[in-house]
Design an enzyme around this catalytic site. Sequence first.
Site, PDB file in Angstrom:
ATOM      1  N   GLY A 190       0.904  -1.200  -0.044  1.00 13.70           N
ATOM      2  CA  GLY A 190       0.106  -0.074  -0.024  1.00 13.70           C
ATOM      3  C   GLY A 190       1.045   1.077  -0.127  1.00 13.70           C
ATOM      4  N   ALA A 276       2.909  -3.119   7.272  1.00 10.77           N
ATOM      5  CA  ALA A 276       2.094  -1.945   6.872  1.00 10.77           C
ATOM      6  C   ALA A 276       0.883  -2.520   5.997  1.00 10.77           C
ATOM      7  CB  ALA A 276       3.256  -1.096   5.837  1.00 10.77           C
ATOM      8  N   GLY A 278      -2.392  -1.502   6.948  1.00 12.66           N
ATOM      9  CA  GLY A 278      -3.500  -0.472   7.064  1.00 12.66           C
ATOM     10  C   GLY A 278      -3.412   0.071   8.397  1.00 12.66           C
ATOM     11  N   ASP A 319      -8.901  10.482  11.177  1.00  8.02           N
ATOM     12  CA  ASP A 319      -8.640   9.105  10.987  1.00  8.02           C
ATOM     13  C   ASP A 319      -9.478   8.227  11.733  1.00  8.02           C
ATOM     14  OD1 ASP A 319      -6.537   9.463   9.253  1.00  8.02           O
ATOM     15  OD2 ASP A 319      -5.015   8.366  10.221  1.00  8.02           O
ATOM     16  N   HIS A 451       5.118  27.712 -20.355  1.00 14.06           N
ATOM     17  CA  HIS A 451       6.121  26.876 -21.015  1.00 14.06           C
ATOM     18  C   HIS A 451       7.428  27.161 -20.737  1.00 14.06           C
ATOM     19  CE1 HIS A 451       7.410  24.232 -24.237  1.00 14.06           C
ATOM     20  NE2 HIS A 451       8.412  25.465 -24.554  1.00 14.06           N
TER      21      HIS A 451
HETATM   22  P1  FAD Z   1      -3.307  11.778  14.200  1.00 16.77           P
HETATM   23  O1  FAD Z   1      -2.441  12.228  13.338  1.00 16.77           O
HETATM   24  O2  FAD Z   1      -3.096  10.151  14.517  1.00 16.77           O
HETATM   25  O3  FAD Z   1      -3.297  12.191  15.614  1.00 16.77           O
HETATM   26  C1  FAD Z   1      -4.250  11.910  16.577  1.00 16.77           C
HETATM   27  C2  FAD Z   1      -3.601  12.498  17.958  1.00 16.77           C
HETATM   28  O4  FAD Z   1      -4.629  12.181  19.126  1.00 16.77           O
HETATM   29  C3  FAD Z   1      -2.134  11.879  18.253  1.00 16.77           C
HETATM   30  O5  FAD Z   1      -1.458  12.666  18.825  1.00 16.77           O
HETATM   31  C4  FAD Z   1      -2.634  11.006  19.652  1.00 16.77           C
HETATM   32  O6  FAD Z   1      -1.575  10.900  20.566  1.00 16.77           O
HETATM   33  C5  FAD Z   1      -3.781  11.896  20.274  1.00 16.77           C
HETATM   34  N1  FAD Z   1      -4.767  11.005  21.076  1.00 16.77           N
HETATM   35  C6  FAD Z   1      -5.686   9.974  20.768  1.00 16.77           C
HETATM   36  N2  FAD Z   1      -6.127   9.713  21.852  1.00 16.77           N
HETATM   37  C7  FAD Z   1      -5.990  10.469  22.784  1.00 16.77           C
HETATM   38  C8  FAD Z   1      -6.635  10.760  24.058  1.00 16.77           C
HETATM   39  N3  FAD Z   1      -7.529   9.950  24.439  1.00 16.77           N
HETATM   40  N4  FAD Z   1      -6.112  11.891  24.775  1.00 16.77           N
HETATM   41  C9  FAD Z   1      -5.064  12.734  24.455  1.00 16.77           C
HETATM   42  N5  FAD Z   1      -4.643  12.580  23.104  1.00 16.77           N
HETATM   43  C10 FAD Z   1      -5.080  11.513  22.472  1.00 16.77           C
HETATM   44  N6  FAD Z   1      -1.145  11.539   5.148  1.00 16.77           N
HETATM   45  C11 FAD Z   1      -1.215  12.251   4.054  1.00 16.77           C
HETATM   46  O7  FAD Z   1      -2.216  12.923   3.879  1.00 16.77           O
HETATM   47  N7  FAD Z   1      -0.160  12.717   3.472  1.00 16.77           N
HETATM   48  C12 FAD Z   1       0.942  11.718   3.610  1.00 16.77           C
HETATM   49  O8  FAD Z   1       2.218  11.842   2.940  1.00 16.77           O
HETATM   50  C13 FAD Z   1       1.057  10.734   4.821  1.00 16.77           C
HETATM   51  N8  FAD Z   1       1.953  10.065   4.935  1.00 16.77           N
HETATM   52  C14 FAD Z   1       2.041   9.011   6.146  1.00 16.77           C
HETATM   53  C15 FAD Z   1       3.057   8.135   6.488  1.00 16.77           C
HETATM   54  C16 FAD Z   1       3.146   7.298   7.390  1.00 16.77           C
HETATM   55  C17 FAD Z   1       4.421   6.313   7.643  1.00 16.77           C
HETATM   56  C18 FAD Z   1       1.876   7.114   8.084  1.00 16.77           C
HETATM   57  C19 FAD Z   1       1.760   6.148   9.155  1.00 16.77           C
HETATM   58  C20 FAD Z   1       0.772   7.973   7.789  1.00 16.77           C
HETATM   59  C21 FAD Z   1       0.825   9.068   6.848  1.00 16.77           C
HETATM   60  N9  FAD Z   1      -0.459   9.854   6.551  1.00 16.77           N
HETATM   61  C22 FAD Z   1      -0.153  10.531   5.326  1.00 16.77           C
HETATM   62  C23 FAD Z   1      -1.546   9.568   7.198  1.00 16.77           C
HETATM   63  C24 FAD Z   1      -1.752  10.690   8.362  1.00 16.77           C
HETATM   64  O9  FAD Z   1      -0.566  10.526   9.200  1.00 16.77           O
HETATM   65  C25 FAD Z   1      -2.942  10.648   8.980  1.00 16.77           C
HETATM   66  O10 FAD Z   1      -4.027  10.657   7.917  1.00 16.77           O
HETATM   67  C26 FAD Z   1      -3.193  11.755   9.849  1.00 16.77           C
HETATM   68  O11 FAD Z   1      -2.494  11.799  10.760  1.00 16.77           O
HETATM   69  C27 FAD Z   1      -4.531  11.830  10.675  1.00 16.77           C
HETATM   70  O12 FAD Z   1      -4.634  12.863  11.617  1.00 16.77           O
HETATM   71  P2  FAD Z   1      -5.498  12.700  12.863  1.00 16.77           P
HETATM   72  O13 FAD Z   1      -5.446  14.036  13.414  1.00 16.77           O
HETATM   73  O14 FAD Z   1      -6.738  12.127  12.506  1.00 16.77           O
HETATM   74  O15 FAD Z   1      -4.846  11.566  13.760  1.00 16.77           O
HETATM   75  P1  NAD Z   2      -3.005   0.878   2.672  1.00 18.08           P
HETATM   76  O1  NAD Z   2      -4.392   0.416   2.962  1.00 18.08           O
HETATM   77  O2  NAD Z   2      -2.341   1.784   2.039  1.00 18.08           O
HETATM   78  O3  NAD Z   2      -2.167  -0.432   2.263  1.00 18.08           O
HETATM   79  C1  NAD Z   2      -2.112  -1.818   3.006  1.00 18.08           C
HETATM   80  C2  NAD Z   2      -1.953  -2.904   1.907  1.00 18.08           C
HETATM   81  O4  NAD Z   2      -1.764  -4.085   2.778  1.00 18.08           O
HETATM   82  C3  NAD Z   2      -3.018  -3.207   1.153  1.00 18.08           C
HETATM   83  O5  NAD Z   2      -2.503  -3.003  -0.429  1.00 18.08           O
HETATM   84  C4  NAD Z   2      -3.720  -4.502   1.498  1.00 18.08           C
HETATM   85  O6  NAD Z   2      -4.194  -5.088   0.439  1.00 18.08           O
HETATM   86  C5  NAD Z   2      -2.352  -5.145   1.876  1.00 18.08           C
HETATM   87  N1  NAD Z   2      -2.618  -6.106   2.875  1.00 18.08           N
HETATM   88  C6  NAD Z   2      -3.522  -6.060   3.937  1.00 18.08           C
HETATM   89  N2  NAD Z   2      -3.524  -7.401   4.703  1.00 18.08           N
HETATM   90  C7  NAD Z   2      -2.580  -7.896   4.146  1.00 18.08           C
HETATM   91  C8  NAD Z   2      -1.903  -9.356   4.462  1.00 18.08           C
HETATM   92  N3  NAD Z   2      -2.397  -9.833   5.531  1.00 18.08           N
HETATM   93  N4  NAD Z   2      -0.642  -9.706   3.894  1.00 18.08           N
HETATM   94  C9  NAD Z   2      -0.316  -8.912   2.748  1.00 18.08           C
HETATM   95  N5  NAD Z   2      -1.037  -7.768   2.366  1.00 18.08           N
HETATM   96  C10 NAD Z   2      -1.808  -7.490   3.063  1.00 18.08           C
HETATM   97  O7  NAD Z   2      -2.369   0.788   4.322  1.00 18.08           O
HETATM   98  P2  NAD Z   2      -0.842   1.594   4.740  1.00 18.08           P
HETATM   99  O8  NAD Z   2       0.017   1.321   3.743  1.00 18.08           O
HETATM  100  O9  NAD Z   2      -0.497   0.824   5.901  1.00 18.08           O
HETATM  101  O10 NAD Z   2      -1.215   2.763   5.119  1.00 18.08           O
HETATM  102  C11 NAD Z   2      -2.071   3.285   6.185  1.00 18.08           C
HETATM  103  C12 NAD Z   2      -2.636   4.322   6.025  1.00 18.08           C
HETATM  104  O11 NAD Z   2      -1.829   5.561   5.956  1.00 18.08           O
HETATM  105  C13 NAD Z   2      -3.398   4.754   4.531  1.00 18.08           C
HETATM  106  O12 NAD Z   2      -4.701   4.820   4.480  1.00 18.08           O
HETATM  107  C14 NAD Z   2      -2.858   5.745   3.977  1.00 18.08           C
HETATM  108  O13 NAD Z   2      -3.995   6.613   3.496  1.00 18.08           O
HETATM  109  C15 NAD Z   2      -2.301   6.500   4.947  1.00 18.08           C
HETATM  110  N6  NAD Z   2      -0.756   7.120   4.423  1.00 18.08           N
HETATM  111  C16 NAD Z   2      -0.908   7.946   3.431  1.00 18.08           C
HETATM  112  C17 NAD Z   2       0.098   8.412   2.503  1.00 18.08           C
HETATM  113  C18 NAD Z   2       0.281   9.503   1.630  1.00 18.08           C
HETATM  114  O14 NAD Z   2      -0.725  10.019   1.635  1.00 18.08           O
HETATM  115  N7  NAD Z   2       1.209   9.676   0.798  1.00 18.08           N
HETATM  116  C19 NAD Z   2       1.538   7.785   3.029  1.00 18.08           C
HETATM  117  C20 NAD Z   2       1.584   6.786   4.119  1.00 18.08           C
HETATM  118  C21 NAD Z   2       0.393   6.396   4.652  1.00 18.08           C
END
Ligand code: FAD
Ligand code: NAD
Length: 475
Positions: A190, A276, A278, A319, A451
């Site tokens: 993913g 990774a 999901g 999220d 361009h």
């Molecule tokens: P979060 O960012 O998860 O923040 C939630 C916060 O709530 C956390 O700080 C947590 O500690 C706090 N919290 C939870 N429960 C409590 C509680 N009860 N009391 C106090 N604090 C609490 N998305 C993109 O759009 N572009 C990207 O390039 C991208 N790259 C990513 C790369 C990776 C490796 C990962 C893992 C994710 C990526 N994402 C990306 C997804 C993105 O990080 C999330 O969609 C985004 O952070 C969601 O924002 P959020 O505010 O809903 O939750």
């Molecule tokens: P994802 O949903 O993008 O991909 C997970 C992949 O794992 C899928 O292709 C799925 O088919 C596969 N999968 C699920 N179970 C499996 C199994 N048992 N064995 C093998 N494959 C399996 O999830 P992610 O890559 O973990 O990312 C999580 C979230 O973070 C996503 O929803 C994404 O939107 C967000 N994210 C966004 C960005 C960005 O916007 N550039 C970057 C990183 C993460």
Amino acid sequence: MSRRFDVVVIGAGPAGYVGAIRAAQHGLSVACIDEWQNRDGKYAFGGTCLNAGCIPSKALLESSELFHKAQHDFAKHGIQTGDVAMDVAAMQKRRAGIVRQLTGGIAGLFKANKVEGLVGHGKLLAGKKVEFTPVDGEPEILDAQHVVLASGSAPIELGMAPFDGDQIIDSWDALELPSVPGRLGIVGAGVIGLELGSVWARLGAEVTILEAMEDFLFMADRDVAKVARQEFKRQGLDIKLGAKVTKAKGGKSGVSVAYEDAGGQQSLECDKLIVAVGRRPVTDDLFAEDAGIQLDERGFIVVDDECRTGVSGVYAVGDCVRGPMLAHKGSEEGVMAADLIAGEIAEVNYDVIPSVLYTNPEIAWAGKTEEQVKSEGRAYKTGSFPFMASGRAKAMEQTAGMVKIISSSEDDEILGVHIVGPMAGELIAEAVLAMEFSASTEDLQRTIHAHPSLAEAVHEAALAVDKRALNFPNK
Ligand code: FAD
Ligand code: NAD
């Protein structure tokens, strides 16, 4: 007497902190509670995105891309570098520095906007009261007129491959590796699997990705997925489709992974295994049983189109609710909730949320794929333009990929834009704006594009929809 706030936000990720700032800009008194603790023991605002997601991953993608380019592409430009050396510790220091600056910046923004940032745990109680337990103190009850739940998400753990924080790791651990693993296994092709696989492959790891689905990048347009697959293969990413992991176990000589594919039982040996597959919504100890909040069968907080939970005055965003797990989607929901609380009309257009994969080539899209439009039985036209025919892409030595536009045959409205190629993540902004304004491909055709620019590929793809591309033969 308990402290009173117009709005209490639980969670300071991109959904919560942006919502809190917007609410304060409406003149409301706002507190935002967060308990995120980094590996150095320090607490920080910004949630997953700033601390362990979007930002650190892009920092490492950039560094690893430059290293790769210096090794493989500079010579084509006539630049001789000699041996290029890699310093992972310096890359990681830079990554950590960017994270520190941006998360510290949120604390500054809270101050500037008069949001009270509270470090500790928040829990919604019945009657819109919030229990706030500071990291270093006794619980306090806050009285809130409105509450926004923005608790985010966490990686899904596989029972047959549990995280051990050392050999079988999640995306956060994978961003903080101190050295390049020789053999890197990844479960899930993913967004995270492809981005982090790219980082470590560029730095020299032998990367194998096991993906359960038969279709590569099943959520993307098929033409885009096909180009991306070819490019990743060329870069040495070994992506095995239809591969279902049955067991993974760490040991002295590395991780042994057993999986099944069309050929039967297979095995993979690697030094580190990133899982990774999901992410799941975080709602642990977020609300009391009698607070009235409902979860759906997948654990997401149930909300309507305006992010209202079933409890009057309580919203949930980001999220922890339905929809794509993307920072910008969460932020827009935070803004919408704040505007609604302030009595304004607000909405999020869930039909036009851009998706971007920061791989090389980048992949970006907005709107519907051709497969989706076809399955809806709509009459449609498509046009595409390859970066091979773009002067700017040639100058950049990045000609892989294309722009593809799908529009309605009935009224020419743009239904979907799909890009694989250089700066796709930036180019998609034009498509999003066009779609937000219900533009037609003719609108794009008649818009002047500079361009030479990569954006000309969007222009030409729009022209190609009516077989009027000027710099590529029309099909
Ligand atoms: P979060 O960012 O998860 O923040 C939630 C916060 O709530 C956390 O700080 C947590 O500690 C706090 N919290 C939870 N429960 C409590 C509680 N009860 N009391 C106090 N604090 C609490 N998305 C993109 O759009 N572009 C990207 O390039 C991208 N790259 C990513 C790369 C990776 C490796 C990962 C893992 C994710 C990526 N994402 C990306 C997804 C993105 O990080 C999330 O969609 C985004 O952070 C969601 O924002 P959020 O505010 O809903 O939750
Ligand atoms: P994802 O949903 O993008 O991909 C997970 C992949 O794992 C899928 O292709 C799925 O088919 C596969 N999968 C699920 N179970 C499996 C199994 N048992 N064995 C093998 N494959 C399996 O999830 P992610 O890559 O973990 O990312 C999580 C979230 O973070 C996503 O929803 C994404 O939107 C967000 N994210 C966004 C960005 C960005 O916007 N550039 C970057 C990183 C993460």
